[in-house]
Write a protein that holds these residues in place. Structure first.
Motif, short mmCIF file in Angstrom:
data_model
loop_
_atom_site.label_atom_id
_atom_site.label_comp_id
_atom_site.label_asym_id
_atom_site.label_seq_id
_atom_site.Cartn_x
_atom_site.Cartn_y
_atom_site.Cartn_z
N UNK A 162 0.85 -1.19 0.00
CA UNK A 162 0.00 0.00 0.00
C UNK A 162 0.88 1.24 0.00
N UNK A 163 0.53 2.20 -0.85
CA UNK A 163 1.30 3.43 -0.98
C UNK A 163 0.44 4.61 -0.56
N UNK A 164 1.04 5.55 0.21
CA UNK A 164 0.35 6.77 0.63
C UNK A 164 0.84 7.95 -0.22
N UNK A 165 -0.01 8.94 -0.40
CA UNK A 165 0.28 10.06 -1.29
C UNK A 165 0.08 11.40 -0.57
N UNK A 166 0.71 12.45 -1.13
CA UNK A 166 0.61 13.79 -0.54
C UNK A 166 0.11 14.83 -1.54
N UNK A 167 -0.26 14.42 -2.74
CA UNK A 167 -0.69 15.36 -3.77
C UNK A 167 -2.04 15.98 -3.44
N UNK A 168 -2.21 17.25 -3.84
CA UNK A 168 -3.48 17.95 -3.69
C UNK A 168 -3.96 18.37 -5.09
N UNK A 169 -5.19 17.97 -5.42
CA UNK A 169 -5.78 18.30 -6.71
C UNK A 169 -6.97 19.25 -6.50
N UNK A 170 -7.20 20.12 -7.50
CA UNK A 170 -8.32 21.07 -7.44
C UNK A 170 -9.12 21.00 -8.74
N UNK A 171 -10.46 21.10 -8.57
CA UNK A 171 -11.39 21.18 -9.70
C UNK A 171 -12.23 22.44 -9.49
N UNK A 172 -12.01 23.45 -10.34
CA UNK A 172 -12.66 24.74 -10.12
C UNK A 172 -14.10 24.78 -10.61
N UNK A 173 -14.42 24.02 -11.64
CA UNK A 173 -15.76 23.98 -12.20
C UNK A 173 -16.15 22.53 -12.48
N UNK A 174 -17.44 22.19 -12.35
CA UNK A 174 -17.84 20.80 -12.61
C UNK A 174 -17.47 20.30 -14.00
N UNK A 175 -17.40 21.21 -14.97
CA UNK A 175 -17.04 20.80 -16.33
C UNK A 175 -15.59 21.14 -16.65
N UNK A 176 -14.80 21.44 -15.62
CA UNK A 176 -13.41 21.81 -15.84
C UNK A 176 -12.49 20.61 -15.82
N UNK A 177 -11.21 20.87 -15.55
CA UNK A 177 -10.20 19.82 -15.50
C UNK A 177 -9.45 19.91 -14.16
N UNK A 178 -9.12 18.73 -13.62
CA UNK A 178 -8.34 18.69 -12.40
C UNK A 178 -6.92 19.19 -12.66
N UNK A 179 -6.35 19.82 -11.64
CA UNK A 179 -4.95 20.20 -11.73
C UNK A 179 -4.30 20.04 -10.36
N UNK A 180 -3.03 19.67 -10.39
CA UNK A 180 -2.29 19.52 -9.14
C UNK A 180 -1.89 20.91 -8.65
N UNK A 181 -2.25 21.23 -7.40
CA UNK A 181 -2.05 22.60 -6.91
C UNK A 181 -1.16 22.67 -5.66
N UNK A 182 -0.69 21.53 -5.17
CA UNK A 182 0.16 21.58 -3.98
C UNK A 182 0.32 20.20 -3.38
N UNK A 183 0.93 20.19 -2.18
CA UNK A 183 1.17 18.94 -1.48
C UNK A 183 0.89 19.09 0.00
#
Length: 859
Positions: A77-98
């Motif tokens: 099992x692997x743990x992660x620290x990435x933070x993703x953001x979705x600004x609009x329901x029809x938008x695209x996810x982007x990595x914004x921090x950790x």
């Protein structure tokens, strides 16, 4: 008026409609499922933190077994620290921090403009750190909050107001028992004063992976898993729990109804909808837990039922399923299918429920993001119901047209009906004006949600009626008043009259908004039409009816409607009882066992509706209405003699008792019915919707149309009566004073124009009330009576019973009373039932003292 054909028609209609019963529709769709863009990871995560910050959906951390990996093939099992953001329901996810480090399986909640991340674990240990993540300008900012008392993972929690609650969990990765931790952190105090407080735990076993929920300020703890290890056994056993608890600050824990099955690890917190419902999505019921090692890739997935809890009936039911789509290759390629997830945070985003990722089978994650949008289902009104509504409105309009043709085109004819209304018609009209939507909707809703404590408030009219007859009525009749506030001019002076008249206008305009709002609420719930369209439509029709009619048309219309309304309510009561297996016997037995017939609370507190509070408050509330409310007083001024007026008052008082018993019984019957049919309730509805919802979905076709039509006709007459009374006061007390040389014709035209303006104003107030979303509209109505009517009633009490009080004294008493009542309400130091008592008492005492200190120059 010959109404025998109408009554024969109504009886036949009820008989015919009973042949066309409307079965409960269990196929209603309350949620619409869609999928948002997938989280940018080929596998997806379980145990992620999620929430909303500055309008964007955030997903942080989590764990998985890597691409193609499972516990069964030895993958780590692997743990992660990435933070993703979705600004609009029809938008695209982007990595914004950790995150500061890889982390999963903690508690995350949305708070103000950020996401709180509390506790959690990685491969080696559990954490006690608490962070507040804020997303702004495409980047994540982090703020540290006070750390938890101990490290914790697999807990549940949420925010209520400014307080963060966290319950249960495990303190180490190798824990052999689940925790009973129940902590609270007040985020509303300055940062330097913030500290975790340990509260009394729930009266049940420790648990992890439970579901948190909140409703009306209470914290709910649902299901979960408890751990136990025998001294002679090295294996830690898991027990899937079904018990549930409710915590109310200041009152502690109570156990609520057990869930039909365990919902361990279901998305948390539960979704709060309407005013009385919680929705829990799926979860692990433990059915396949002991077979996980055998099933492996053939595991069918976790439960997908949507469980609904009703906090009034204390019942669970299912209202649908989490959206799933199992493809032909679901076992070999699970990521190609859609499953019901567990170990994920439930996030409310723009009013919708979002389930981002999660675990869909043991060891299998998903990157899919499900979104459920609440749907308000249409009502069950049918063509036959609409036909009955149309016929009934034609009858009502016909009566008003016939009466209005003979109406005197004078202010006397418009306001008092020429003084030719019979006593029984006036009495029924008084009763009908109070038997509006407030009675038909609010009283059953109150009895459904609580008990019969408020009954005493209604029947206090029996005590008040003799006082009105022997002390107030002689003054009003002998002075030949049109506006009751003309008495204040005669007793005191013109300034006092204007003050009283203005107070009445403010009070009635506030009430006008309520009696427009409630029938619109009914029509919206029954037909599915937007409530704002209902409000505007009701206002337009009623305004036109009020302008063209007059008090005489209103009175005769209400005479017919009283019988129809009481008959409709009584028929509904018998229909509900008939739908129960044990009939009235079951109804009364269950209601008695759950204290639904409680008539009084024996206590001496001043902040709750205890016996003495309701008695005193009810007495003065009725005195306010029947001594200083132009709507009511104007009705018994339409009779030809004082003796006729007395009979009209007593007629109303006598009718109140059976009517109140009927409507309170309907509310209690609704509670019993929905206790056995919880899935038949609208989860997104308000408490005040309960009776209209039953009418729409359970009453036989035709009878439902008749009940709703009668309700609307009576309500619209009540609105028109209020408009007529307000127009009477404005015309008589203000316009005539400002223009004493005006003709009767000019005053008549002015009164009709004022009525049009009042219709527009009432419409705007009703629209505002939609946004209040109060639990009980009856409570708000009683508060308005106390705030506006109490001070006004104090003026009449002072004028009639205290000859020494003069105009200066009563003016000062009124102002001081109004100011005191404002601060009393703001401080919430007494129950709202006592607002009239406080207003009358302060008004009279201050007026008496001021009159002694400021005697008139000429005695």
């Amino acid at each position: 008026m010959k109404q025998r054909p109408l009554y024969i028609f109504l009886i036949c209609l009820i008989i015919v409609s009973s042949l066309y019963s409307r079965a409960a529709d269990s196929t209603k769709n309350y949620l619409q499922w869609t999928q948002l863009p997938a989280i940018p990871d080929t596998v997806g995560f379980a145990g992620s933190f999620a929430g909303v910050s500055n309008g964007a959906l955030l997903v942080a951390g989590g764990s998985n077994f890597g691409a193609g990996g499972t516990p069964w093939n030895g993958a780590a099992k692997t743990w992660y620290d990435k933070i993703f953001a979705l600004e609009q329901p029809n938008g695209q996810w982007k990595e914004v921090g950790k995150l500061p480090h890889p982390l999963a399986y903690g508690v995350s909640v949305t708070f103000q403009d950020g996401v709180i991340v509390a506790g959690g674990s990685d491969a080696t240990k559990h954490y006690n750190e608490v962070l507040l993540l804020r997303y702004k300008n495409g980047a994540i900012g982090t703020e540290k909050l006070p750390g938890l008392p101990t490290p914790i993972a697999n807990a549940c929690g949420l925010v209520i107001g400014s307080r963060l609650y966290i319950a249960g969990g495990t303190v180490t990765p190798t824990a052999t028992q689940a925790a009973t931790n129940f902590w609270v952190l007040d985020l509303g105090v300055p940062a330097a004063q913030r500290a975790w407080k340990t509260e009394t735990p729930w009266p049940g076993p420790g648990r992890m992976m439970a579901v948190a929920a909140t409703q009306e300020g209470a914290f709910y703890l649902l299901s979960g898993i408890t751990l136990n290890k025998q001294a002679d056994d090295s294996t830690v056993h898991r027990t899937f729990l079904k018990d549930a608890y409710k915590y109310l600050p200041g009152k502690g824990w109570t156990r609520i109804a057990e869930l039909p099955q365990s919902v361990a690890a279901a998305p948390s917190p539960a979704f709060t909808t309407g005013q009385t419902h919680l929705l829990v999505f799926g979860g692990d019921n433990g059915k396949y837990f002991d077979q996980n090692a055998i099933l492996q890739q053939k595991h069918p997935g976790f439960a997908n039922e949507v469980w609904m809890y009703n906090s009034i009936t204390d019942t669970w039911s299912t209202i649908g399923h989490v959206f799933t789509d199992h493809r032909a290759d679901s076992q070999s390629n699970p990521l190609n299918s859609t499953w019901a997830p567990v170990t994920t945070t439930a996030v409310v985003w723009n009013g919708n429920l979002v389930l981002p990722g999660g675990e869909v089978r043991p060891g299998t994650r998903t990157n899919r993001v499900l979104m459920a949008t609440p749907i308000q289902p249409p009502g069950g009104f049918r063509i036959f119901d609409w036909t009955i509504v149309g016929i009934y409105f034609l009858l009502v309009i016909g009566i008003s047209v016939v009466v209005s043709r003979n109406m005197q085109r004078t202010t006397s004819g418009f306001f008092l009906g020429g003084g030719k209304i019979p006593w029984w018609a006036a009495g029924l009209s008084i009763f009908g004006s109070k038997l509006s939507a407030l009675t038909f909707i609010a009283i059953p809703a109150k009895a459904y949600a609580t008990d019969w404590v408020y009954l005493l408030n209604n029947v206090m009219i029996v005590v008040v009626a003799p006082i009105v007859v022997y002390f107030y009525l002689p003054y009003f009749r002998k002075l030949k008043l049109t506006s009751v506030y003309e008495y204040l001019n005669i007793r005191f002076n013109r300034q006092v009259k204007w003050l009283g008249s203005l107070t009445f206008v403010l009070f009635q305009v506030s009430r006008l908004g309520i009696v427009i709002y409630l029938p619109a609420l009914v029509l919206s719930a029954v037909t599915g039409i937007n409530i704002f369209i209902c409000i505007i439509g009701t206002s337009l029709i009623t305004t036109a009816y009020s302008v063209s009619g007059g008090i005489e048309a209103v009175v005769w219309t209400e005479v017919m409607q009283v019988g129809v309304l009481l008959g409709g309510a009584l028929a509904t009561l018998f229909f509900i009882a008939g739908s129960l297996h044990g009939g009235f016997g079951q109804l009364f037995t269950e209601a008695m066992d759950h204290h639904k017939f409680r008539l009084a609370i024996p206590d001496w507190t001043i902040t709750e509706p205890v016996l003495w509070v309701v008695f005193v408050g009810g007495f003065l509330t009725q005195l306010v209405t029947y001594s200083s409310d132009q709507v009511v007083v104007q009705r018994y001024l339409t009779t030809s003699t004082e003796n006729e007026a007395k009979k009209s008052i007593y007629t109303n008082a006598i009718l109140v008792i059976p009517a109140s018993l009927i409507f309170f019984s309907v509310g209690t019957a609704l509670w019993v019915y929905y206790r056995h049919h919880p899935a038949a309730l609208n989860p997104h509805g308000r408490t005040d919707d309960v009776f209209p919802w039953y009418i729409s979905n359970q009453l036989p076709t035709g009878l439902a149309g008749l009940v709703i039509a009668g309700l609307f006709a009576a309500t619209m007459s009540t609105i028109s009566s209020s408009m007529n009374s307000i127009a009477t006061v404005i015309t008589t007390d203000f316009y005539q004073s400002a223009k004493p040389a005006s003709t009767d014709r000019q005053r008549f035209v002015f009164a009709r124009r004022v009525t049009v303006l009042l219709g527009a104003l009432g419409c705007l107030i009703a629209v505002y009330m939609v946004y209040l979303r109060n639990a009980s509209i009856w409570d708000q109505y009683i508060k308005i009576i106390g705030l506006f009517g109490g001070c006004l009633a104090g003026m009449f009490v002072a004028g009639i019973f205290f000859p020494r009080i003069n105009s200066k004294g009563i003016f000062i008493g009124f102002v001081v009373s109004a100011i005191c009542l404002y601060f009393i309400q703001a401080a919430n130091i007494i129950n709202f039932f006592l607002y009239p008592a406080a207003a009358v008492l302060v008004c009279v005492l201050v007026a008496y003292v001021a009159s002694i200190l400021l005697p008139p120059k000429n005695k």
